[in-house]
Scaffold this motif. Sequence first.
Motif, PDB file in Angstrom:
ATOM      1  N   ASN A  14      37.297  38.877  37.067  1.00  0.00           N
ATOM      2  CA  ASN A  14      37.986  38.645  35.798  1.00  0.00           C
ATOM      3  C   ASN A  14      39.351  39.337  35.822  1.00  0.00           C
ATOM      4  O   ASN A  14      39.440  40.550  35.951  1.00  0.00           O
ATOM      5  CB  ASN A  14      37.089  39.190  34.667  1.00  0.00           C
ATOM      6  CG  ASN A  14      37.753  39.115  33.310  1.00  0.00           C
ATOM      7  OD1 ASN A  14      38.043  40.128  32.693  1.00  0.00           O
ATOM      8  ND2 ASN A  14      37.990  37.904  32.834  1.00  0.00           N
ATOM      9  N   PHE A  15      40.413  38.532  35.737  1.00  0.00           N
ATOM     10  CA  PHE A  15      41.771  39.099  35.655  1.00  0.00           C
ATOM     11  C   PHE A  15      42.064  39.411  34.193  1.00  0.00           C
ATOM     12  O   PHE A  15      41.980  38.516  33.345  1.00  0.00           O
ATOM     13  CB  PHE A  15      42.799  38.098  36.208  1.00  0.00           C
ATOM     14  CG  PHE A  15      42.766  37.987  37.709  1.00  0.00           C
ATOM     15  CD1 PHE A  15      41.774  37.267  38.351  1.00  0.00           C
ATOM     16  CD2 PHE A  15      43.729  38.619  38.483  1.00  0.00           C
ATOM     17  CE1 PHE A  15      41.738  37.178  39.735  1.00  0.00           C
ATOM     18  CE2 PHE A  15      43.704  38.536  39.872  1.00  0.00           C
ATOM     19  CZ  PHE A  15      42.713  37.809  40.507  1.00  0.00           C
ATOM     20  N   GLY A  58      36.676  43.506  37.791  1.00  0.00           N
ATOM     21  CA  GLY A  58      37.905  43.301  37.034  1.00  0.00           C
ATOM     22  C   GLY A  58      39.123  43.479  37.922  1.00  0.00           C
ATOM     23  O   GLY A  58      39.110  44.269  38.866  1.00  0.00           O
ATOM     24  N   VAL A  59      40.146  42.703  37.639  1.00  0.00           N
ATOM     25  CA  VAL A  59      41.453  42.948  38.247  1.00  0.00           C
ATOM     26  C   VAL A  59      42.406  43.202  37.085  1.00  0.00           C
ATOM     27  O   VAL A  59      42.631  42.327  36.253  1.00  0.00           O
ATOM     28  CB  VAL A  59      41.936  41.758  39.103  1.00  0.00           C
ATOM     29  CG1 VAL A  59      43.345  42.039  39.627  1.00  0.00           C
ATOM     30  CG2 VAL A  59      40.985  41.491  40.256  1.00  0.00           C
ATOM     31  N   ASN A  60      42.914  44.430  37.034  1.00  0.00           N
ATOM     32  CA  ASN A  60      43.791  44.821  35.939  1.00  0.00           C
ATOM     33  C   ASN A  60      45.211  44.401  36.303  1.00  0.00           C
ATOM     34  O   ASN A  60      45.835  44.951  37.201  1.00  0.00           O
ATOM     35  CB  ASN A  60      43.682  46.333  35.730  1.00  0.00           C
ATOM     36  CG  ASN A  60      44.409  46.807  34.497  1.00  0.00           C
ATOM     37  OD1 ASN A  60      45.063  47.830  34.496  1.00  0.00           O
ATOM     38  ND2 ASN A  60      44.315  46.036  33.425  1.00  0.00           N
ATOM     39  N   TYR A  61      45.705  43.388  35.558  1.00  0.00           N
ATOM     40  CA  TYR A  61      46.946  42.706  35.919  1.00  0.00           C
ATOM     41  C   TYR A  61      48.142  43.323  35.221  1.00  0.00           C
ATOM     42  O   TYR A  61      48.203  43.328  33.987  1.00  0.00           O
ATOM     43  CB  TYR A  61      46.807  41.226  35.561  1.00  0.00           C
ATOM     44  CG  TYR A  61      48.009  40.368  35.850  1.00  0.00           C
ATOM     45  CD1 TYR A  61      48.335  40.011  37.158  1.00  0.00           C
ATOM     46  CD2 TYR A  61      48.817  39.895  34.816  1.00  0.00           C
ATOM     47  CE1 TYR A  61      49.429  39.200  37.420  1.00  0.00           C
ATOM     48  CE2 TYR A  61      49.909  39.083  35.075  1.00  0.00           C
ATOM     49  CZ  TYR A  61      50.212  38.749  36.379  1.00  0.00           C
ATOM     50  OH  TYR A  61      51.299  37.943  36.631  1.00  0.00           O
ATOM     51  N   LYS A  62      49.076  43.855  35.987  1.00  0.00           N
ATOM     52  CA  LYS A  62      50.370  44.336  35.460  1.00  0.00           C
ATOM     53  C   LYS A  62      50.214  45.133  34.171  1.00  0.00           C
ATOM     54  O   LYS A  62      50.769  44.753  33.134  1.00  0.00           O
ATOM     55  CB  LYS A  62      51.301  43.145  35.212  1.00  0.00           C
ATOM     56  CG  LYS A  62      51.812  42.514  36.474  1.00  0.00           C
ATOM     57  CD  LYS A  62      52.920  41.554  36.116  1.00  0.00           C
ATOM     58  CE  LYS A  62      53.611  40.994  37.329  1.00  0.00           C
ATOM     59  NZ  LYS A  62      54.685  40.085  36.943  1.00  0.00           N
ATOM     60  N   TRP A  89      45.414  34.635  44.348  1.00  0.00           N
ATOM     61  CA  TRP A  89      44.316  33.889  43.726  1.00  0.00           C
ATOM     62  C   TRP A  89      44.801  32.667  42.960  1.00  0.00           C
ATOM     63  O   TRP A  89      43.997  31.947  42.363  1.00  0.00           O
ATOM     64  CB  TRP A  89      43.537  34.803  42.769  1.00  0.00           C
ATOM     65  CG  TRP A  89      42.630  35.792  43.442  1.00  0.00           C
ATOM     66  CD1 TRP A  89      43.009  36.918  44.115  1.00  0.00           C
ATOM     67  CD2 TRP A  89      41.201  35.744  43.521  1.00  0.00           C
ATOM     68  NE1 TRP A  89      41.913  37.578  44.589  1.00  0.00           N
ATOM     69  CE2 TRP A  89      40.779  36.882  44.247  1.00  0.00           C
ATOM     70  CE3 TRP A  89      40.229  34.870  43.037  1.00  0.00           C
ATOM     71  CZ2 TRP A  89      39.443  37.152  44.509  1.00  0.00           C
ATOM     72  CZ3 TRP A  89      38.892  35.147  43.298  1.00  0.00           C
ATOM     73  CH2 TRP A  89      38.509  36.274  44.030  1.00  0.00           C
ATOM     74  N   GLY A  90      46.097  32.450  42.916  1.00  0.00           N
ATOM     75  CA  GLY A  90      46.625  31.309  42.169  1.00  0.00           C
ATOM     76  C   GLY A  90      46.498  31.480  40.666  1.00  0.00           C
ATOM     77  O   GLY A  90      46.440  30.503  39.936  1.00  0.00           O
ATOM     78  N   VAL A  91      46.492  32.733  40.213  1.00  0.00           N
ATOM     79  CA  VAL A  91      46.381  33.003  38.776  1.00  0.00           C
ATOM     80  C   VAL A  91      47.730  32.746  38.122  1.00  0.00           C
ATOM     81  O   VAL A  91      48.760  33.157  38.648  1.00  0.00           O
ATOM     82  CB  VAL A  91      45.951  34.475  38.554  1.00  0.00           C
ATOM     83  CG1 VAL A  91      46.115  34.879  37.087  1.00  0.00           C
ATOM     84  CG2 VAL A  91      44.512  34.675  39.001  1.00  0.00           C
ATOM     85  N   GLU A 138      41.908  35.048  33.448  1.00  0.00           N
ATOM     86  CA  GLU A 138      41.300  34.004  34.269  1.00  0.00           C
ATOM     87  C   GLU A 138      40.065  34.616  34.915  1.00  0.00           C
ATOM     88  O   GLU A 138      40.071  35.795  35.260  1.00  0.00           O
ATOM     89  CB  GLU A 138      42.268  33.510  35.355  1.00  0.00           C
ATOM     90  CG  GLU A 138      43.264  32.485  34.849  1.00  0.00           C
ATOM     91  CD  GLU A 138      44.078  31.856  35.968  1.00  0.00           C
ATOM     92  OE1 GLU A 138      43.575  31.770  37.109  1.00  0.00           O
ATOM     93  OE2 GLU A 138      45.223  31.464  35.697  1.00  0.00           O
ATOM     94  N   THR A 139      39.036  33.799  35.057  1.00  0.00           N
ATOM     95  CA  THR A 139      37.781  34.308  35.591  1.00  0.00           C
ATOM     96  C   THR A 139      37.275  33.389  36.691  1.00  0.00           C
ATOM     97  O   THR A 139      37.242  32.177  36.509  1.00  0.00           O
ATOM     98  CB  THR A 139      36.730  34.412  34.466  1.00  0.00           C
ATOM     99  OG1 THR A 139      37.280  35.178  33.398  1.00  0.00           O
ATOM    100  CG2 THR A 139      35.458  35.085  34.972  1.00  0.00           C
ATOM    101  N   PHE A 140      36.943  33.979  37.826  1.00  0.00           N
ATOM    102  CA  PHE A 140      36.434  33.214  38.954  1.00  0.00           C
ATOM    103  C   PHE A 140      34.952  33.511  39.142  1.00  0.00           C
ATOM    104  O   PHE A 140      34.527  34.657  39.015  1.00  0.00           O
ATOM    105  CB  PHE A 140      37.186  33.597  40.234  1.00  0.00           C
ATOM    106  CG  PHE A 140      38.637  33.191  40.210  1.00  0.00           C
ATOM    107  CD1 PHE A 140      39.060  32.014  40.808  1.00  0.00           C
ATOM    108  CD2 PHE A 140      39.582  33.980  39.576  1.00  0.00           C
ATOM    109  CE1 PHE A 140      40.396  31.635  40.777  1.00  0.00           C
ATOM    110  CE2 PHE A 140      40.914  33.614  39.543  1.00  0.00           C
ATOM    111  CZ  PHE A 140      41.326  32.437  40.147  1.00  0.00           C
TER     112      PHE A 140
END
Lengths: 169, 182
Positions: free
Chosen positions: B74-75, B103-107, B139-141, B146-148
């Motif tokens: 989950n981004f 989780g991916v904590n984005y920016k 990941w092309g987010v 966005e959740t993979f």
Amino acid sequence: MRTQPANRGLAALAMLVMLVMVGLATPAGAVLPDEVLADPALEARARSIGQELRCLVCQNQSIDESDAPLARDLRILVRERLTAGDTNPEILAFVTARYGDFVLLEPPFKPKTWLLWLAPAAILLLGAFAVLAMARRRGGRGEPDPLTPEERARVDALLAERRGEEPAP
Amino acid sequence: MRQIVFLVPLVLFLLLAGTIGWFMVESESEDRDTQALPSVLIDRPAPDFDLPPLAGIVPGLARADLGGKPALVNFFASWCLPCQAEHPLLMGLAAEGGIAIYGVNYKDPEADARGWLGKLGNPYERIGVDADGRTAIEWGVYGVPETFVIDAEGVVRYRHVGPILERDLQRRIRPLLAEFGG
């Protein structure tokens, strides 16, 4: 009021400077100064690649035109790969491998898009054939059938009647 | 024969109107979001990445951590309101156990992310910090959240764009997790 010659010279100079500056200005897009590469040739390539890539956040702008943070990240990525020596197709392939063909503003020509690319030409050809067929059918009708003796007699009678009505010269 | 030719434009018009009408109805249906883009990653192994942790919370996240069991990647970001909207759902899923939620904590400034998780709770087993957004690009987010859905082989099987709603969970994500989880 008369313009002094010195003023006129100054005005001409100002006009010249303005014209030169307007001439030098190019569409800046959204590219920020800190992104621009030192090498003008590489930067020019970066611009042309940037205009081919869709900003996926806004979807109808190129990354070159978009202020979206993701567009900026992609512009920087494109410049990094250019500096690393990638060719333009290599960079486009790199981005497509992650975001799909949709990221290209011009869809590629492949079996999946044949319909998209060929349909306009096919429809045009179809129309041309239809027009041709119609023209041929109309032309094929040819000369009208010759008059039968009865029709001829009737036409002659009518013509004679009309001639008779004309006042004598 | 003549009369049939005159019907051609009408038939063409009906075909066109029908197609447009079908697309309009289809785009309104709940299962199809015409704004969401297909991911090129579907049925491919997850891309390579290695992200540092949010110090002191849970370990970081790398490609090597995927696989072994089905997982959600989950981004998210603390500045992202839709992320907050889907957060209780992820908390519920984490409480059930059985799958890994990464989780991916984005920016996100680290302090903000830490505060956000402290306030709302942490559903993530691991969190990778993607400060420059480069892993998201891998990941092309194109926007958070966005959740993979990743299967036990580390292959990407599904991508959900935008906040996960209850119906997304029931219709798509749970069946997939059940299928890959065994």
